[in-house]
Design a protein around this motif. Structure first.
Motif, mmCIF file in Angstrom:
data_model
loop_
_atom_site.group_PDB
_atom_site.id
_atom_site.type_symbol
_atom_site.label_atom_id
_atom_site.label_comp_id
_atom_site.label_asym_id
_atom_site.label_seq_id
_atom_site.Cartn_x
_atom_site.Cartn_y
_atom_site.Cartn_z
ATOM 1 N N ARG A 112 0.964 -1.185 0.438
ATOM 2 C CA ARG A 112 -0.218 0.267 0.037
ATOM 3 C C ARG A 112 1.061 0.974 0.007
ATOM 4 O O ARG A 112 0.839 1.966 -0.679
ATOM 5 C CB ARG A 112 -0.280 0.029 1.088
ATOM 6 N N LEU A 113 1.854 1.063 0.694
ATOM 7 C CA LEU A 113 2.721 2.412 0.507
ATOM 8 C C LEU A 113 3.445 2.649 0.152
ATOM 9 O O LEU A 113 3.970 3.012 -1.137
ATOM 10 C CB LEU A 113 4.232 2.483 1.877
ATOM 11 N N ASN A 114 4.108 1.222 -0.554
ATOM 12 C CA ASN A 114 4.895 1.981 -2.342
ATOM 13 C C ASN A 114 3.750 2.320 -3.706
ATOM 14 O O ASN A 114 3.968 3.093 -3.805
ATOM 15 C CB ASN A 114 5.126 -0.041 -2.793
ATOM 16 N N GLU A 115 2.414 1.876 -3.169
ATOM 17 C CA GLU A 115 1.485 1.741 -4.390
ATOM 18 C C GLU A 115 1.318 3.441 -3.746
ATOM 19 O O GLU A 115 1.593 4.340 -5.358
ATOM 20 C CB GLU A 115 0.610 1.709 -4.713
ATOM 21 N N ALA A 116 0.987 4.101 -3.283
ATOM 22 C CA ALA A 116 1.233 6.040 -2.704
ATOM 23 C C ALA A 116 1.727 6.174 -3.510
ATOM 24 O O ALA A 116 2.468 7.106 -3.690
ATOM 25 C CB ALA A 116 0.814 6.012 -1.585
ATOM 26 N N HIS A 117 3.607 6.255 -3.505
ATOM 27 C CA HIS A 117 4.793 6.614 -3.218
ATOM 28 C C HIS A 117 4.626 6.330 -4.956
ATOM 29 O O HIS A 117 5.631 7.131 -5.974
ATOM 30 C CB HIS A 117 5.945 6.131 -2.071
ATOM 31 N N TRP A 118 4.671 5.450 -5.449
ATOM 32 C CA TRP A 118 4.327 5.357 -7.359
ATOM 33 C C TRP A 118 3.780 5.914 -7.928
ATOM 34 O O TRP A 118 4.246 7.176 -8.457
ATOM 35 C CB TRP A 118 4.233 3.844 -7.544
ATOM 36 N N ARG A 119 2.053 6.678 -7.140
ATOM 37 C CA ARG A 119 1.096 7.194 -7.623
ATOM 38 C C ARG A 119 1.677 9.084 -7.627
ATOM 39 O O ARG A 119 1.416 9.665 -8.571
ATOM 40 C CB ARG A 119 -0.224 6.703 -7.192
ATOM 41 N N GLU A 120 2.544 9.150 -5.811
ATOM 42 C CA GLU A 120 3.160 10.654 -6.121
ATOM 43 C C GLU A 120 3.982 11.041 -7.242
ATOM 44 O O GLU A 120 4.131 12.312 -7.700
ATOM 45 C CB GLU A 120 3.428 10.800 -4.599
ATOM 46 N N ALA A 121 4.963 9.763 -7.411
ATOM 47 C CA ALA A 121 6.221 10.326 -7.813
ATOM 48 C C ALA A 121 5.589 10.091 -9.547
ATOM 49 O O ALA A 121 6.170 11.457 -9.935
ATOM 50 C CB ALA A 121 7.348 9.025 -8.198
ATOM 51 N N ILE A 122 4.492 9.946 -10.109
ATOM 52 C CA ILE A 122 4.247 9.722 -11.380
ATOM 53 C C ILE A 122 3.491 11.169 -11.826
ATOM 54 O O ILE A 122 3.976 11.420 -12.757
ATOM 55 C CB ILE A 122 3.237 9.287 -11.623
ATOM 56 N N GLU A 123 3.832 11.760 -10.553
ATOM 57 C CA GLU A 123 2.165 13.184 -10.765
ATOM 58 C C GLU A 123 3.845 13.979 -11.321
ATOM 59 O O GLU A 123 3.407 14.699 -12.033
ATOM 60 C CB GLU A 123 1.427 13.412 -9.269
ATOM 61 N N THR A 124 5.307 14.372 -9.927
ATOM 62 C CA THR A 124 5.999 14.642 -10.057
ATOM 63 C C THR A 124 6.735 14.827 -11.444
ATOM 64 O O THR A 124 7.048 16.001 -11.590
ATOM 65 C CB THR A 124 6.588 14.817 -9.026
ATOM 66 N N TRP A 125 6.779 13.345 -11.395
ATOM 67 C CA TRP A 125 7.236 13.432 -12.891
ATOM 68 C C TRP A 125 7.015 14.122 -14.198
ATOM 69 O O TRP A 125 7.230 14.694 -15.557
ATOM 70 C CB TRP A 125 7.479 12.232 -13.915
ATOM 71 N N THR A 126 5.879 14.353 -14.171
ATOM 72 C CA THR A 126 4.681 14.944 -14.933
ATOM 73 C C THR A 126 5.210 16.534 -15.266
ATOM 74 O O THR A 126 5.061 16.977 -16.744
ATOM 75 C CB THR A 126 3.043 15.413 -15.368
ATOM 76 N N LEU A 127 5.777 17.249 -14.365
ATOM 77 C CA LEU A 127 6.389 18.505 -14.421
ATOM 78 C C LEU A 127 7.741 18.722 -14.582
ATOM 79 O O LEU A 127 8.625 20.100 -14.203
ATOM 80 C CB LEU A 127 5.996 18.806 -12.590
ATOM 81 N N ARG A 128 8.187 17.469 -15.677
ATOM 82 C CA ARG A 128 10.051 17.641 -15.664
ATOM 83 C C ARG A 128 10.066 16.994 -17.397
ATOM 84 O O ARG A 128 9.652 16.208 -17.517
ATOM 85 C CB ARG A 128 10.728 16.523 -14.441
ATOM 86 N N PRO A 129 10.895 17.381 -17.766
ATOM 87 C CA PRO A 129 11.668 17.039 -19.028
ATOM 88 C C PRO A 129 11.246 15.851 -18.939
ATOM 89 O O PRO A 129 11.549 15.008 -20.183
ATOM 90 C CB PRO A 129 11.975 17.727 -19.593
ATOM 91 N N GLN A 130 12.745 15.099 -18.060
ATOM 92 C CA GLN A 130 12.651 13.623 -18.148
ATOM 93 C C GLN A 130 13.457 13.325 -17.198
ATOM 94 O O GLN A 130 13.365 14.371 -15.382
ATOM 95 C CB GLN A 130 13.416 13.481 -19.578
ATOM 96 N N VAL A 131 13.391 12.696 -16.461
ATOM 97 C CA VAL A 131 13.385 11.693 -15.761
ATOM 98 C C VAL A 131 14.795 10.397 -15.316
ATOM 99 O O VAL A 131 14.519 9.658 -16.128
ATOM 100 C CB VAL A 131 12.538 11.298 -14.718
ATOM 101 N N VAL A 132 15.832 10.105 -14.499
ATOM 102 C CA VAL A 132 16.616 8.658 -14.199
ATOM 103 C C VAL A 132 15.746 7.987 -13.921
ATOM 104 O O VAL A 132 15.969 8.497 -12.775
ATOM 105 C CB VAL A 132 17.734 9.008 -14.119
#
Length: 422
Positions: A112-132
């Protein structure tokens, strides 16, 4: 009695560094044997490969893990005094401490914790041109495992903790700068974890009941609490392997990129998620071998194993043994729909039975976290993979990685209503 085939070099350490994962399997093919003798770090060493060899290696009456791992690995990957260096009853008691953490309820909480952190990260990646992706997945896993383990991790400490754990993993098979970076990271992380253990024992920190920090801090052997330094090593044995799963995630992303038809297949058919995850683990073992020492002299296949001799079991080659696996070097997830479930022919995280042998107690959660990551990559977002990056994987670098660490760009979240494993 027949002689054991012997590598001709006076010492093969440099050859191992040059050849990497292929060192043992290539020589087994050359000598047409599942066993050969060599010298590594000036020490006589027997190398084994294959399912039968794995069955032998995990017989606790024949082999011991005590003083088997090179000191270089103790100073980077494993630490001193941890469960990996114990044997017999001491190993079973310490391992049981880890098994007690793996209750179904606790595992569901980690997912459950891991899914929450994945979904939060995906939202932040939309604001960045690229991610490693490697760095980002390590961060997701670091935040998830620390929260689950009860480890106090302030937001401004996340990157420091991630960097420590990542350096320990990356430096374990390296020399020079990678090795020394890993040693410095382990020393700092052990001090940090030991302070958390002391804080629990002194009442300054109250982790959740049943959390890894609480269990390890209060664990007793021979009526005594673990030394804080040893407790710190064991706490890192919870945190570090979770962050290491990021490497499997990167190789999963690489195979999805190479075989894009699997995006739709995994998105539509949940029963294919686990076979895909297992095939990633089969092909991309972190390290080429594990070590033990002969407990008492014995004979096997007409060869004599002398007491005290160091023995290496070939993980990489056993996972790709053509006697077990059809087209062993090809990525074919479908094979795991019919796999026999042997505890000795698929040994990425060690062989043997989970509760009886030295097989990793975290293997099940590794599979589940990798499956969750595959759902994130195929169902929760869309992204592009730039052609300008270097996705080649060196067979010499241990542990292996795509050279670019897998860069993605133009991330877009996919709107879904279902949560937790959807």
């Amino acid at each position: 009695m027949s002689d054991i085939p012997r590598d001709r070099s006076l010492d093969s350490t440099l050859a191992l560094l040059r050849e990497g994962y292929g060192f043992i399997p290539d020589r087994c093919r050359r000598y047409r044997s599942d066993l050969f003798e060599t010298r590594l770090l000036l020490q006589r060493t027997l190398c084994l490969s294959g399912e039968s060899a794995a069955r032998l290696f995990y017989d606790p009456a024949l082999f011991t893990r005590t003083n088997a791992a090179p000191r270089l690995l103790q100073k980077t990957l494993f630490g001193v005094g941890g469960v990996q260096g114990l044997d017999g009853k001491a190993h079973r008691l310490r391992k049981q401490m880890f098994m007690d953490l793996m209750t179904p309820e606790r595992m569901r909480e980690l997912l459950r914790l891991n899914e929450a952190h994945w979904r939060e990260a995906i939202e932040t990646w939309t604001l960045r041109p690229q991610v490693v992706l490697l760095h980002e997945v390590q961060t997701i896993l670091c935040r998830s495992i620390c929260a689950w383990a009860g480890v106090l991790l302030m937001r401004d400490e996340v990157e420091r903790c991630r960097a420590w754990l990542a350096a320990m993993i990356d430096g374990a098979g390296g020399a020079g700068l990678r090795h020394w970076r890993a040693r410095r990271a382990r020393a700092a992380a052990e001090r940090w974890c030991a302070e958390q253990v002391r804080a629990v024992r002194e009442g300054r920190l109250v982790p959740a009941p049943g959390s890894a920090l609480q269990v390890i801090a209060e664990h007793r052997e021979h009526e005594r609490l673990l030394d804080p330094a040893v407790a710190a090593v064991e706490l890192l044995n919870v945190l570090r392997p979770a962050v290491a799963i990021a490497r499997f995630v990167i190789f999963a992303a690489l195979e999805l990129h190479r075989q894009p038809q699997w995006y739709a297949r995994l998105a539509e058919r949940d029963e294919l998620i686990e076979p895909f995850a297992q095939e990633v683990r089969r092909l991309y073992a972190f390290f080429p071998f594990v070590a033990a020492r002969v407990r008492e002299g014995f004979h096997w296949r007409g060869h004599y194993f002398e007491e005290g001799t160091r023995v290496l079991l070939d993980l990489f080659g056993t996972n790709r043994d053509p006697r077990t696996w059809e087209r062993p070097d090809d990525f074919l997830p479908e094979r795991f729909q019919h796999w026999d479930g042997s505890a000795f022919n698929f040994i990425t995280q060690g062989g043997g039975e989970h509760r009886r042998d030295h097989r990793c107690p975290g293997e099940w959660i590794t599979i589940e976290l990798l499956k969750l990551a595959l759902r994130a990559l195929t169902r929760w977002m869309r992204y592009e993979v730039p052609d300008t990056q270097d996705l080649s994987v060196s067979p010499v670098r241990m542990p292996a990685l795509p050279r670019s660490r897998f860069v993605i760009r133009n991330v877009r979240p996919v709107a879904v209503t279902a949560r937790f494993g959807s």
